[in-house]
Design a protein around this motif. Sequence first.
Motif, PDB file in Angstrom:
ATOM      1  N   UNK A   1       1.044  -1.084  -0.629  1.00 28.85           N
ATOM      2  CA  UNK A   1       0.183  -0.630  -0.218  1.00 28.85           C
ATOM      3  C   UNK A   1       0.799   1.646   0.027  1.00 28.85           C
ATOM      4  N   UNK A   2       0.772   2.152  -1.102  1.00 26.26           N
ATOM      5  CA  UNK A   2       1.048   3.541  -0.467  1.00 26.26           C
ATOM      6  C   UNK A   2      -0.321   4.346  -1.098  1.00 26.26           C
ATOM      7  N   UNK A   3       0.231   5.453   0.050  1.00 25.33           N
ATOM      8  CA  UNK A   3      -0.464   6.794  -0.033  1.00 25.33           C
ATOM      9  C   UNK A   3       0.282   7.593  -0.616  1.00 25.33           C
ATOM     10  N   UNK A   4      -0.618   8.223  -1.653  1.00 24.37           N
ATOM     11  CA  UNK A   4      -0.122   9.830  -2.777  1.00 24.37           C
ATOM     12  C   UNK A   4      -1.324  10.329  -2.385  1.00 24.37           C
ATOM     13  N   UNK A   5      -0.854  12.502  -2.167  1.00 19.70           N
ATOM     14  CA  UNK A   5      -0.949  13.525  -2.286  1.00 19.70           C
ATOM     15  C   UNK A   5      -2.721  12.714  -3.325  1.00 19.70           C
ATOM     16  N   UNK A   6      -1.970  12.655  -4.518  1.00 20.03           N
ATOM     17  CA  UNK A   6      -3.102  13.106  -5.737  1.00 20.03           C
ATOM     18  C   UNK A   6      -2.564  11.715  -6.944  1.00 20.03           C
ATOM     19  N   UNK A   7      -3.139  11.156  -6.944  1.00 20.46           N
ATOM     20  CA  UNK A   7      -2.865  10.180  -8.421  1.00 20.46           C
ATOM     21  C   UNK A   7      -2.908  10.306 -10.088  1.00 20.46           C
ATOM     22  N   UNK A   8      -2.389  10.670 -10.657  1.00 19.38           N
ATOM     23  CA  UNK A   8      -2.322  11.169 -11.890  1.00 19.38           C
ATOM     24  C   UNK A   8      -2.226   9.864 -13.219  1.00 19.38           C
ATOM     25  N   UNK A   9      -3.034   9.252 -13.592  1.00 15.61           N
ATOM     26  CA  UNK A   9      -2.864   8.948 -14.570  1.00 15.61           C
ATOM     27  C   UNK A   9      -1.768   9.081 -15.915  1.00 15.61           C
TER      28      UNK A   9
ATOM     29  N   UNK B   1     -18.272   8.355   3.040  1.00 13.71           N
ATOM     30  CA  UNK B   1     -16.900   8.664   4.092  1.00 13.71           C
ATOM     31  C   UNK B   1     -15.807   8.149   3.252  1.00 13.71           C
ATOM     32  N   UNK B   2     -15.526   9.608   3.346  1.00 17.12           N
ATOM     33  CA  UNK B   2     -13.575   9.832   2.468  1.00 17.12           C
ATOM     34  C   UNK B   2     -12.846   8.830   3.619  1.00 17.12           C
ATOM     35  N   UNK B   3     -11.545   7.295   2.650  1.00 16.37           N
ATOM     36  CA  UNK B   3     -11.277   7.343   3.099  1.00 16.37           C
ATOM     37  C   UNK B   3     -10.568   5.792   2.249  1.00 16.37           C
ATOM     38  N   UNK B   4     -10.161   5.214   2.133  1.00 14.35           N
ATOM     39  CA  UNK B   4      -9.165   3.861   2.127  1.00 14.35           C
ATOM     40  C   UNK B   4     -10.151   2.513   1.568  1.00 14.35           C
ATOM     41  N   UNK B   5     -10.758   2.034   0.933  1.00 19.77           N
ATOM     42  CA  UNK B   5     -12.302   1.418   1.369  1.00 19.77           C
ATOM     43  C   UNK B   5     -11.487   0.174   0.720  1.00 19.77           C
TER      44      UNK B   5
ATOM     45  N   UNK C   1      -6.292  13.126  -1.498  1.00 17.88           N
ATOM     46  CA  UNK C   1      -6.896  13.855  -2.288  1.00 17.88           C
ATOM     47  C   UNK C   1      -8.762  13.258  -2.787  1.00 17.88           C
ATOM     48  N   UNK C   2      -8.527  12.658  -3.213  1.00 12.17           N
ATOM     49  CA  UNK C   2     -10.190  11.850  -3.929  1.00 12.17           C
ATOM     50  C   UNK C   2     -10.224  11.079  -3.024  1.00 12.17           C
TER      51      UNK C   2
END
Length: 310
Positions: free
Chosen positions: A14-22, A239-243, A97-98
């Motif tokens: 698992x990695x966390x990024x501020x915003x994933x840009x394809x 809720x926002x987060x990691x589903x 962010x999302x």
Amino acid sequence: MILTVTPNPALDLTWHVEHLAFGGSHRADAGTARAGGKGLNVARVVHAHGVPVAAIATVGGGTGVEFAAELSASGVPHVLVEVAGATRRSIAVVDEQRGDATIVNERGVNPSDAEWAALLAEVVERLPSASVLVISGSLPPGAPDQLLPVLIGAGRDGGVPVIVDTSGPALLRAADAGASVLKPNAAELAEATGIADPLEGATSLIDRGVELVLLSLGAEGMLAVTASGALHARLDAPLAGNPTGAGDAAVAACAVLFAEGERDSERILRRATAWSAAAVLMPLAGEISDTWPELEARVTVRPYSPKDPE
């Protein structure tokens, strides 16, 4: 004791990024690697709540070494069956962010017949001490069609209720084999049954002999469908987060209540919805937030009709 079986475990990265840009490149803090797969996520949640649990899974190859070491460090009671094929990997990139995650799951390598027999033997040995059997996650390509029915049959023969969370044709085989509870999401249900309407699809599983279908609807909550009707539960706000571990937390809630003898579908649905939501608030699958009682208080449950949001 709750006994979980993970037929196709994975080393979860698992990695966390501020915003994933394809198509772009990203920088992230060091990622995490932990023993995963849906059944192990269930076992982690159950164990964290002080309920006796034993997790059974296969393990193999270089990734399996890391998998086994992390699982041992976690303290979750477990039995690992050695197989020749390497334990697969599952990659999750969480877009902070999302508030969602992009996931890539390796398919896995099918164990040999002898390796499957060894896993079944470990399950059968522990069933006399089990109050609930949970079979959770995908099956590797080429897995025997009778694998799930045999595991479910072992549970039924031992008088143990069986909760199954899987997808594809295996979902229908689990229903026909006598699973007590099935926990698909809406897409998995539609794919398996060929029925677009979630209530009709869940009812088709009830018609095959399933006692309870817990149907995840994502941000729209969850359905509990039985022979006597359907209930819809949802939070007052999404809720926002990691589903990624939300469905596993719902299965854990159901298993814990089943182990306590609870069979009321409304109580199970309310707890499953709260634990599912509490999982979204955590960075990794297999964990739920301590705020779950507050979330449970925010869950509304009402009879479901096709006019409700899907």
